[in-house]
Scaffold this active site. Structure first.
Site, PDB file in Angstrom:
ATOM      1  CD  GLU A 173     -33.771 -16.318  -8.360  1.00  0.00           C
ATOM      2  OE1 GLU A 173     -33.932 -17.348  -7.681  1.00  0.00           O
ATOM      3  OE2 GLU A 173     -33.167 -15.318  -7.939  1.00  0.00           O
ATOM      4  CG  ASN A 257     -32.579 -19.773  -5.235  1.00  0.00           C
ATOM      5  OD1 ASN A 257     -32.569 -18.656  -4.730  1.00  0.00           O
ATOM      6  ND2 ASN A 257     -32.560 -19.954  -6.546  1.00  0.00           N
ATOM      7  CG  ASP A 299     -36.805 -19.385  -5.549  1.00  0.00           C
ATOM      8  OD1 ASP A 299     -35.589 -19.236  -5.376  1.00  0.00           O
ATOM      9  OD2 ASP A 299     -37.599 -18.421  -5.599  1.00  0.00           O
TER      10      ASP A 299
END
EC number: 1.1.2.7
Length: 573
Positions: A173, A257, A299
């Site tokens: 992230e 991801n 995601d």
């Protein structure tokens, strides 16, 4: 070189030396003293507070007459003697810079410890990996694996096999480039590192990589499926669980991801994010890799548990790997060569894919539920949390049944553009999450579901008010155990999912129950301490429904059912 000590513990029915229950990650136990007929008599035996709040994922380890308990940040470790569990034999309480917490996605969790060569192997959020003497707590070695200054932290439970410690960093992230790292168990020396993106050498692809399935893709794709140098900040971190086959000497895990979440900013298949890997433990060379979600746009970090089983396929006993992905698909592959055998939706609500083509391995997308810039996606199922996340599920080899903890949550998704800045969140999407459509009252967000692993079809379902975040434990007494976000430890009949017993713990449960035997008595252990991604609103007192990457709105009622805590509860007859 095998670790004889760990191998002995793995084969000891009453021990719990690996976070996932064993090399095969089946999270089950042959212990059957507690069974369907007497589970009603189970009571709390003792408890232990870690002295730390926030989310307590994972489970303690038991080796001999010792139990080893971990906490959320600052990643304390406690050694307890089971002859007198009220006394702490030793404790390791690291001093870490509190600024590390600011770059940890979705709470400051710790998924557990590892054991090998008479050592407890632990990690710290600040990127350090340590080996402690299991008897004294003395630090034998300490190495730095990742750097919080660029958003790379450690939350994963280390995994030990032979003379190797496997460890992966979190941080997709924040644009962290994912890798699996292998360290020498006795010295801490780095043996090899395999990235998820980049050149074939850095990804460590064997010469015969995917030779059984060339349509999965083979060479040069770790850069060619990205625009320019985007692969350098392309994510693919692995913070989930490992499994290991000693006969094949292959270990298995998932890369996560791609970054950022906004798919418009990274055209291409984005290999090798979102991939199930089969790698040689000694060299790190990849024998095969199957990308479940090319160009992931939701995601669906595919780092979840890999369950290894041996089952007949077309009349021949076959080494298999089963994996419930965040994308809502239950996959079963031949773990020797990566051949795809089963790909079934875990719930009819899954709508991002119409199906998975078994010949090509490619998911067939429904463009209505895409997340491109010119299209605000609504009613997307699963949500970014996935229909399955970090929970550890359990397998019954007699009935060939997998008992899974699922999240029944969907979402709306609105993307936006943003620049990359090292050490800052690199997401590019605003999310709203809410219960999926299939619950009895349309408000349920969790399921315990039993799957026939030979077909991928569901046998029964037990609904829960909140996401079943922590996973399940199967014990041979015919019981399926799990903890709930609102604080219950429950036991179900493995045949039909009927609830046979429950106990309300001091705080919500997001860890995976475990079991052990001591002096002829079976015990069930469960961490408590609400938090994790579902609990970020409660833990950090957030009120904006879109905060916590969409979790706050979905779980706003959680605060009415439990509050923060941190510890372990142990139960017995």
């Amino acid at each position: 070189m095998a670790d004889a000590d760990l191998d002995k513990q793995v084969n000891t029915a009453g021990a719990w030396p690996i976070a996932t229950g064993g090399y095969y990650s089946q999270h089950n136990s042959p212990l059957a003293q507690i069974n369907k007929s007497n589970v009603k008599n189970v009571k709390a035996a003792w408890s232990f507070s870690t002295g730390v709040l926030n989310g307590h994922e994972g489970a303690p380890l038991v080796i001999g007459d010792m139990m080893y308990v971990h906490s959320a940040f600052p990643n304390n470790t406690y050694a307890l003697n089971l002859n007198d569990p009220g006394k702490i034999v030793w404790q390791h309480k690291p001093k870490q810079d509190a600024s590390t917490k600011a770059v940890m996605c979705c709470d400051v969790v710790d998924r557990g410890l590892a054991y090998g060569a008479g050592q407890i192997v632990k990690k710290q959020a600040n990127g350090h990996l340590l080996a402690l003497d299991a008897k004294t707590g003395k630090i034998n070695w300490e190495v730095e694996v990742c750097d919080p200054k660029v958003g790379s932290t450690l939350t994963q439970a280390p995994f030990v096999a032979k003379d190797t410690v496997l460890m992966g960093c979190s941080g997709a992230e924040l644009g962290v480039r994912g890798a699996v790292n292998a360290f020498d168990l006795k010295t801490g020396e780095l043996k090899w590192r395999a990235f998820a993106t980049g050149s074939d050498d850095s990804v460590r692809l064997a010469k015969d990589f995917n030779s059984a399935n060339p349509h999965y893709g083979q060479f040069g794709l770790g850069t060619k499926t990205w625009e320019g140098d985007a692969w350098k900040i392309g994510g693919g971190t692995n913070w989930g669980w490992y499994a290991y086959d000693p006969k094949l000497n292959l270990f298995y895990y998932g890369s996560g991801n791609p970054a950022p979440w906004n798919e418009t900013m990274r055209p291409g298949d984005n290999k090798w994010t979102m991939t199930i890997w089969g790698r040689d433990l000694d060299t790190g060379m990849a024998k095969w890799g199957y990308q479940k979600t090319p160009h992931d746009e939701w995601d669906f970090a595919g780092v979840n548990q890999m369950v290894l089983t041996d089952q007949p396929v077309n009349g021949k006993m076959t080494p298999l790997l089963s994996h419930i992905d965040r994308n809502g698909i239950l996959y079963t592959l031949n773990r020797e060569n990566g051949n795809l055998i089963v790909a079934e939706k875990v719930d009819p609500a899954v709508n991002v894919f119409k199906k998975v083509d078994l010949k090509t391995g490619t998911p067939v997308r429904d463009p209505e539920f895409a997340t491109r810039m010119d299209h605000k996606g609504t009613n997307i199922c699963p949500s970014a949390m996935g229909f399955h996340n970090q929970g550890v599920d359990s397998y019954d080899p007699e009935s060939r049944t997998l008992y899974a903890g699922l999240n029944h949550i969907c979402m709306d998704w609105e993307p936006f553009m943003l620049p990359y800045r090292a050490g800052q969140f690199f997401v590019g999407a605003t999310l709203a999450m809410y219960p999926g459509p299939n619950g009895p009252t349309k408000k349920e967000m969790g399921q315990i579901r039993a799957f026939d692993l030979t077909t991928g079809k569901a046998k029964w379902t037990k609904w829960e008010k909140f996401a079943a975040w922590g996973g399940t434990l199967y014990t041979k007494g015919g019981l399926v155990w799990y903890a709930t976000l609102d604080g219950y430890l429950k036991a179900l009949d493995n045949k039909d999912g009927k609830e046979l017993w429950n106990f309300k713990m001091p705080s919500g449960g997001i860890g995976s129950p475990m079991t052990y035997s001591f002096k002829g008595k079976q015990y069930i252990g469960s961490m408590y301490g609400v938090g994790g991604w579902p609990g970020v609103g409660l833990v950090f007192d957030l009120t904006d429904p879109s905060a916590g990457l969409g979790a706050v709105g979905a779980f706003r009622e959680l605060q009415n059912h439990t509050q923060m805590g941190g510890g372990l509860m142990v139960f017995s007859l």
